[in-house]
Design a protein around this motif. Structure first.
Motif, PDB file in Angstrom:
ATOM      1  N   CYS A  51       0.824  -1.203   0.000  1.00  0.00           N
ATOM      2  CA  CYS A  51       0.000   0.000   0.000  1.00  0.00           C
ATOM      3  C   CYS A  51       0.866   1.263   0.000  1.00  0.00           C
ATOM      4  CB  CYS A  51      -0.920  -0.002   1.220  1.00  0.00           C
ATOM      5  SG  CYS A  51      -1.965   1.470   1.289  1.00  0.00           S
ATOM      6  N   PRO A  52       0.618   2.157  -0.946  1.00  0.00           N
ATOM      7  CA  PRO A  52       1.442   3.364  -1.031  1.00  0.00           C
ATOM      8  C   PRO A  52       1.271   4.294   0.165  1.00  0.00           C
ATOM      9  CG  PRO A  52      -0.370   3.444  -2.599  1.00  0.00           C
ATOM     10  CD  PRO A  52      -0.405   2.088  -1.982  1.00  0.00           C
ATOM     11  N   CYS A  66      -7.850   3.437  -0.928  1.00  0.00           N
ATOM     12  CA  CYS A  66      -6.675   3.177  -1.752  1.00  0.00           C
ATOM     13  C   CYS A  66      -7.028   2.187  -2.857  1.00  0.00           C
ATOM     14  CB  CYS A  66      -5.578   2.632  -0.858  1.00  0.00           C
ATOM     15  SG  CYS A  66      -4.287   1.810  -1.719  1.00  0.00           S
ATOM     16  N   CYS A  69      -5.189  -1.325  -2.610  1.00  0.00           N
ATOM     17  CA  CYS A  69      -5.804  -2.266  -1.661  1.00  0.00           C
ATOM     18  C   CYS A  69      -7.104  -2.843  -2.228  1.00  0.00           C
ATOM     19  CB  CYS A  69      -6.043  -1.595  -0.315  1.00  0.00           C
ATOM     20  SG  CYS A  69      -4.510  -1.238   0.566  1.00  0.00           S
TER      21      CYS A  69
HETATM   22 ZN   LIG Z   1      -3.902   0.840   0.347  1.00  0.00          ZN
END
Ligand SMILES: [Zn+2]
Length: 280
Positions: A51-52, A66, A69
């Motif tokens: 996840c960024p 996100c 995700c």
């Molecule tokens: Zn994420």
């Protein structure tokens, strides 16, 4: 993710610590029992890795904001490859194509994950293919191997992975159909009476068998009391009074120690049987 078991909480705690302390390793072996129940925990770990937003709390993953995700949830994230056994084994060419794909495209600064389900199905030849990958991983590639039992995984693989476990220590494993049938009879004394001979001939052949069977039955009851919805194969126990299980557990705990080498096994069986039949 409500009502987490102790082991699940421990797992979450562990992966959060890994992320918070920036100690992500290149390869993990995760033991899990019921993969449909526990796979979401593995995916949470994957999300934390890729996840960024640099999430370090599992609870924060549920924001739904996100896209990466979300792709993972939808099983459409390109930098997550999942390898499953092709039949009874994981074949060499499955791993070769994974390697090709991940090695030939470098993504600077981005992490990618591959999951190998049923890692015990890696045979020596396919394991060899993956060993170098595990030993000298490319920057940013994380391997997650899954298994029901770490001791069935080839030692060469096991030694290169950090092991995490989602296995409950009270885990009872796969229960033989004959045992399940026996428990059904046990709960209905008239059946227990009718099938007496058959039960002795199949699962209670001798003292050693009896020890194993009754230990397992006790473990199953204890497990069921802790996790009534934990397993589909025990759903036939639903609706039975809790007290009944406790009675059976008491009988087993009192009678089993009497099963010493010089006791008359047949008489012992008769006596534990008659106590079972009295449980109301
Ligand atoms: Zn994420």
């Amino acid at each position: 993710m409500n009502d987490l078991t102790y082991v699940q909480k421990k797992f979450i705690n562990y992966i959060e610590t890994i992320m918070q302390s920036n100690k992500l390793s290149h390869s993990y072996l995760i033991e899990l029992g019921d993969s449909s129940l526990e796979f979401p925990f593995v995916l949470s770990f994957v999300k934390m890795i890729v996840c960024p937003k640099n999430v370090t709390k599992v609870a924060s993953l549920d924001c739904g904001q996100c896209s990466i995700c979300r792709f993972i949830d939808e099983n459409s994230f390109l930098d997550l490859k999942i390898i499953e056994a092709d039949g009874a084994q994981i074949k060499k060419n499955q791993l070769l194509s994974l390697k090709d794909e991940y090695q030939n495209t470098s993504l600077i600064g981005k992490r990618r994950v591959y999951i190998i389900k049923d890692a015990e199905k890696l045979n020596p030849s396919s394991a060899n293919t993956i060993l170098k990958f595990l030993e000298e991983p490319e920057e940013g590639i994380v391997a997650i191997l899954l298994t029901k039992n770490r001791y069935q995984v080839l030692e060469t693989i096991l030694s290169r992975c950090q092991v995490l476990s989602l296995l409950d220590t009270t885990d009872i494993g796969i229960v033989d159909d004959n045992i399940l049938l026996f428990i059904q009879y046990l709960l209905h004394p008239s059946d227990l009476f009718i099938h007496y001979k058959e039960i002795i001939e199949t699962i209670l052949i001798d003292k050693e068998c009896a020890k194993k069977v009754f230990n397992l039955v006790e473990k199953i009851f204890i497990y069921y009391l802790s996790y009534p919805d934990g397993r589909d194969d025990l759903s036939f126990l639903n609706g039975i009074e809790k007290k009944k299980f406790l009675d059976y557990i008491t009988i087993i705990e009192e009678e089993l120690p009497k099963l010493v080498y010089n006791i008359n096994y047949k008489l012992w069986l008769d006596s534990i049987y008659s106590r079972f039949m009295e449980v109301k």
